[in-house]
Each structure stands twice: as structure tokens, then as C-alpha cells.
Scaffold this active site. Structure first.
Site, PDB file in Angstrom:
ATOM      1  N   GLU A  51     -21.711  -2.062   4.005  1.00 50.45           N
ATOM      2  CA  GLU A  51     -22.281  -2.910   3.074  1.00 50.45           C
ATOM      3  C   GLU A  51     -23.251  -2.289   2.194  1.00 50.45           C
ATOM      4  O   GLU A  51     -23.544  -2.381   0.776  1.00 50.45           O
ATOM      5  CB  GLU A  51     -22.958  -4.160   3.555  1.00 50.45           C
ATOM      6  CG  GLU A  51     -21.919  -4.885   4.408  1.00 50.45           C
ATOM      7  CD  GLU A  51     -22.229  -4.698   5.971  1.00 50.45           C
ATOM      8  OE1 GLU A  51     -22.080  -5.429   6.567  1.00 50.45           O
ATOM      9  OE2 GLU A  51     -22.158  -3.319   6.145  1.00 50.45           O
ATOM     10  N   ARG A 185      -6.464  11.854  23.036  1.00 51.54           N
ATOM     11  CA  ARG A 185      -7.666  11.824  23.593  1.00 51.54           C
ATOM     12  C   ARG A 185      -8.788  11.529  22.832  1.00 51.54           C
ATOM     13  O   ARG A 185      -9.812  10.862  23.028  1.00 51.54           O
ATOM     14  CB  ARG A 185      -7.853  13.108  24.390  1.00 51.54           C
ATOM     15  CG  ARG A 185      -6.942  13.401  25.450  1.00 51.54           C
ATOM     16  CD  ARG A 185      -7.202  15.077  26.015  1.00 51.54           C
ATOM     17  NE  ARG A 185      -6.501  15.176  27.210  1.00 51.54           N
ATOM     18  CZ  ARG A 185      -6.327  16.384  27.950  1.00 51.54           C
ATOM     19  NH1 ARG A 185      -6.964  17.512  27.175  1.00 51.54           N
ATOM     20  NH2 ARG A 185      -5.793  16.413  29.070  1.00 51.54           N
ATOM     21  N   THR A 197      -6.269  15.935  40.866  1.00 50.88           N
ATOM     22  CA  THR A 197      -5.974  16.545  39.562  1.00 50.88           C
ATOM     23  C   THR A 197      -6.816  17.484  39.164  1.00 50.88           C
ATOM     24  O   THR A 197      -6.452  18.471  38.443  1.00 50.88           O
ATOM     25  CB  THR A 197      -5.906  15.320  38.264  1.00 50.88           C
ATOM     26  OG1 THR A 197      -4.671  14.301  39.042  1.00 50.88           O
ATOM     27  CG2 THR A 197      -5.433  15.764  36.981  1.00 50.88           C
ATOM     28  N   LEU A 205      -9.709  18.700  29.854  1.00 52.91           N
ATOM     29  CA  LEU A 205      -9.550  17.392  29.503  1.00 52.91           C
ATOM     30  C   LEU A 205     -10.354  17.281  28.023  1.00 52.91           C
ATOM     31  O   LEU A 205     -10.830  16.182  27.681  1.00 52.91           O
ATOM     32  CB  LEU A 205     -10.333  16.551  30.390  1.00 52.91           C
ATOM     33  CG  LEU A 205      -9.751  16.327  31.682  1.00 52.91           C
ATOM     34  CD1 LEU A 205     -10.622  15.287  32.559  1.00 52.91           C
ATOM     35  CD2 LEU A 205      -8.544  15.784  31.752  1.00 52.91           C
ATOM     36  N   GLU A 287      -5.689   9.510  33.023  1.00 53.38           N
ATOM     37  CA  GLU A 287      -4.547  10.789  32.929  1.00 53.38           C
ATOM     38  C   GLU A 287      -4.012  10.870  34.419  1.00 53.38           C
ATOM     39  O   GLU A 287      -3.531  12.026  34.622  1.00 53.38           O
ATOM     40  CB  GLU A 287      -5.118  11.922  32.230  1.00 53.38           C
ATOM     41  CG  GLU A 287      -5.143  11.670  30.799  1.00 53.38           C
ATOM     42  CD  GLU A 287      -5.153  13.409  29.979  1.00 53.38           C
ATOM     43  OE1 GLU A 287      -4.505  13.990  30.751  1.00 53.38           O
ATOM     44  OE2 GLU A 287      -5.743  13.324  28.928  1.00 53.38           O
ATOM     45  N   VAL A 292      -4.641   7.355  41.436  1.00 54.20           N
ATOM     46  CA  VAL A 292      -5.763   6.600  40.742  1.00 54.20           C
ATOM     47  C   VAL A 292      -4.804   5.555  39.773  1.00 54.20           C
ATOM     48  O   VAL A 292      -5.321   4.581  39.518  1.00 54.20           O
ATOM     49  CB  VAL A 292      -6.191   7.627  39.830  1.00 54.20           C
ATOM     50  CG1 VAL A 292      -7.073   7.150  38.562  1.00 54.20           C
ATOM     51  CG2 VAL A 292      -7.187   8.603  40.598  1.00 54.20           C
TER      52      VAL A 292
END
Length: 358
Positions: A51, A185, A197, A205, A287, A292
Site C-alpha cells: 500500500e 525447496r 537420510t 538440502l 524429504e 519419518v
């Protein structure tokens, strides 16, 4: 014409993609006599709101008198990194404000609308609201549900397998999917994996392009197995923060400055999500791996699933997706499912629907 002008404001909002951090995407246009006289966007976290930029961008300020402001999100009414937009709107001479959606942030939550109306400004809410809400899907969910928006992502073979064994890294899908996932991602404020992992795949990552606000890299590591593995890519790559959730109480481990160890007495999944909400994490891209993912499925705390399927077969004792020791008692179905080809693979995305007892 209201819908068309709101669509223009939506396009303005998109200019801030990837730069507003925990703030929402917001766009605004100012209209006089059915023509747009100014445009504005919230372009960067901590900078002017949409705005304010629209009003500042008006080349002929006298035209603001009795004009209409179209804005995708309710104007703020509080002092934060910027002063309240409601005050600026009142002072500008704008006589009507058309809002796409009210702001679910409790700091605003209808107060902006009320203040404008109390000062004689006509306010209309809900124009193109569905399209507007899509701009800030994670932000809306976070403030309305008080927890992060969860997306479960996996890559499997045609028979639903992830890899040959838990100790062996395997890239199931092709290069095009690899690039797609690394772009995806960037859409989230955090990326989450389990310790297995981290140890087996040794990922960084990171998104394809690391911006000003890269996603936080989260590892669920109850026993603290990763804490002594200083050669892990997560520890070597300092381009984004790393948060390791653990029950391990060893506080003498020397870790890089970008790594933060968060100790929980009982590392239940909902405790982790509660802590993430307290730390203002609005979205999580999970991931994996299989255990998990199954924990999220079992706790019924996820919103979307994205599965990349490769036209390959593994069979045998290879690791299945969503694998754990629990015995399932319900079937969870997806709704609003989309299917598209990504290189040689298939991408299936759907939203969480209600569970069916089995």
C-alpha cells in the site's frame, strides 16, 4: 471491474516471491475513474508494504483523493518494521479500500478493516479471495492452524520402493526431477529429514538457487548420531541454517556456527512441530525417509503429498515408502490430485483428505 483490478493486484504481489521471508506476498493497485493510477508490491522483508509503495508511486498525488485502493491482504494497523498502512491510507485521501482477504495474523485480524471504517472509508472484503489466498497458502495455514504447513515429498520406483537398503544411497528418478525438487525447496521455509537420510544420502538440502532467505535444514536425530559426523555436507555447507532435534544431552560437541542443536526431553513428532511453530517456521518440505514420512502419516499432521514415480522396479526386500513397524488401521486418500510428466518420471500431487477405517 473489481475482479479485474484485484487480479492486477495479485500479479503485483507475485513480484515479491522469495524475498518477503515470514511476511506475506501483498500487491496493491490504486484506481481512479476506472483506470489504474499507481501500483505497488511488498518486495522485500522489512521494506515498504504494498500500500505504501502504491501511494508513493502515484505520479499525481492529488488523484488519490476519492480513489479506490485494491489490495490483496488487509492493511496492517500496527507498528512493526514499517508504520501502519491504515494511517497512511487515511491521510492519503483514498475513500474506498477493496481487500482480497482479511489478514489471519493476530496482530491484524480485522483491526485494519475496522480502523478504516471508523474513519469513514468504505471497505469491501472478499474479491477474488480464493485466488488471493493461494498467494500465501503457508502463511494463512500457519496463522489459522497454529502450526507449519507440511508437505511430504518422496521419489519411488513403480513398485513403491525407495532404495535397496537403508544404508545405501540410490537416486531413483532422473535429472529433470532432481532439478524440479531443488526448485521446489525454495517454496518452503524449511526442509526436514531423519538422521538415517542425513547419514546415508549425505545431502546438502539446499535449493537450486540459494536466495536471501534459504530454507532451514532440519534433521530429526533422537539419539544424536549425526552430531559427531563432522564431514557431513550439512555441516560443511554454511549457506543455510541447520537445526538438529535430539534427545541427546551431550552439550560439549563442537559444531559449526550455522548448526543449532535443539534438545527435547521427549522427541515426539508433535513436540517438534510445536517447537517449529514457536520459532515461526510456516512451512516444512519433508524429504524423508520412509520412517519419518510414516510418522507424519500416523500422526495425521500433513497437508499435501508429492510423489515422483520412476518407471523402474526393485522388488525383493528393498525399502518401501512410508515404511515402519506399525500396523495401519485406516486408508488416507488424496483430493485435488494432479498428475504430470517430469522428464522420464511422473509427478503426483494431492491434498490430504479424510481417513477411511479399514
Amino acid at each position: 471491474m473489481d475482479k479485474q483490478f484485484m487480479l492486477e493486484a495479485i500479479e503485483e504481489a507475485k513480484k515479491g516471491y522469495g524475498q518477503t521471508y515470514t511476511n506475506p506476498l501483498v500487491g496493491a493497485v490504486i484506481v481512479k475513474d476506472n483506470r489504474i493510477i499507481a501500483r505497488g508490491s511488498h518486495l522485500s522483508f522489512g521494506d515498504n508494504h504494498a500500500e505504501r509503495n502504491a501511494i508513493k508511486n502515484c505520479q499525481a498525488p492529488e488523484e488519490l483523493i476519492d480513489s479506490t485502493l485494491y489490495v490483496t491482504l488487509e492493511p496492517c494497523s500496527h507498528y512493526g518494521k514499517q508504520p501502519p498502512c491504515t494511517q497512511l491510507i487515511k491521510n492519503s485521501g483514498i475513500s474506498q479500500v477493496i481487500i482480497g482477504q482479511l489478514d489471519p495474523n493476530p496482530l491484524v485480524a480485522g483491526r485494519g478493516k475496522r480502523i478504516l471504517e471508523e474513519h469513514g472509508i468504505e471497505v469491501i472484503v472478499g474479491i477474488e479471495e480464493l485466488a488471493v489466498r493461494q498467494l500465501n497458502k503457508h502463511y494463512n495455514f500457519f496463522h489459522e492452524q497454529k502450526r507449519p504447513y507440511i508437505v511430504l515429498k518422496q521419489a519411488t520406483t513403480l513398485d513403491g520402493r525407495l532404495t535397496t537398503s537403508r544404508q545405501e544411497r540410490m537416486q531413483v528418478t532422473g535429472q529433470t526431477v532432481w532439478e524440479q525438487v531443488h526448485r521446489e525447496r525454495s517454496d518452503y521455509q524449511s526442509i526436514l529429514i531423519g538422521s538415517q537420510t542425513a547419514l546415508t544420502d549425505n545431502p546438502t538440502l539446499l535449493p537450486l538457487k540459494v536466495g536471501k532467505y534459504p530454507p532451514v535444514r532440519i534433521v530429526l536425530d533422537r539419539r544424536g548420531r549425526t552430531l559427531t559426523q563432522k564431514e557431513l555436507a550439512l555441516f560443511k555447507s554454511k549457506l543455510a541454517p541447520v537445526w538438529i532435534y535430539t534427545e541427546n544431552t551431550d552439550t560439549d560437541i563442537d559444531l559449526p556456527d550455522h548448526v543449532h542443536v535443539i534438545q527435547l526431553i521427549n522427541m515426539q513428532l508433535m513436540s517438534v512441530l510445536h517447537d517449529l511453530a514457536e520459532r515461526k517456521i510456516q512451512s516444512v518440505y519433508v524429504e524423508g525417509g520412509a520412517t519419518v514420512h510414516d510418522a507424519f502419516l500416523n500422526n495425521d499432521c500433513w497437508e499435501e503429498s508429492i510423489t515422483y514415480i520412476s518407471p523402474k522396479l526393485l522388488g525383493g526386500k528393498s525399502i518401501s515408502s512410508f515404511d515402519s513397524e506399525r500396523i495401519p488401521t485406516q486408508v488416507t486418500r488424496l483430493k485435488d490430485v494432479t498428475v504430470k510428466q517430469v522428464g522420464e518420471d511422473i509427478r503426483i500431487q494431492g491434498r490430504h483428505d479424510k481417513c477411511l477405517q479399514v
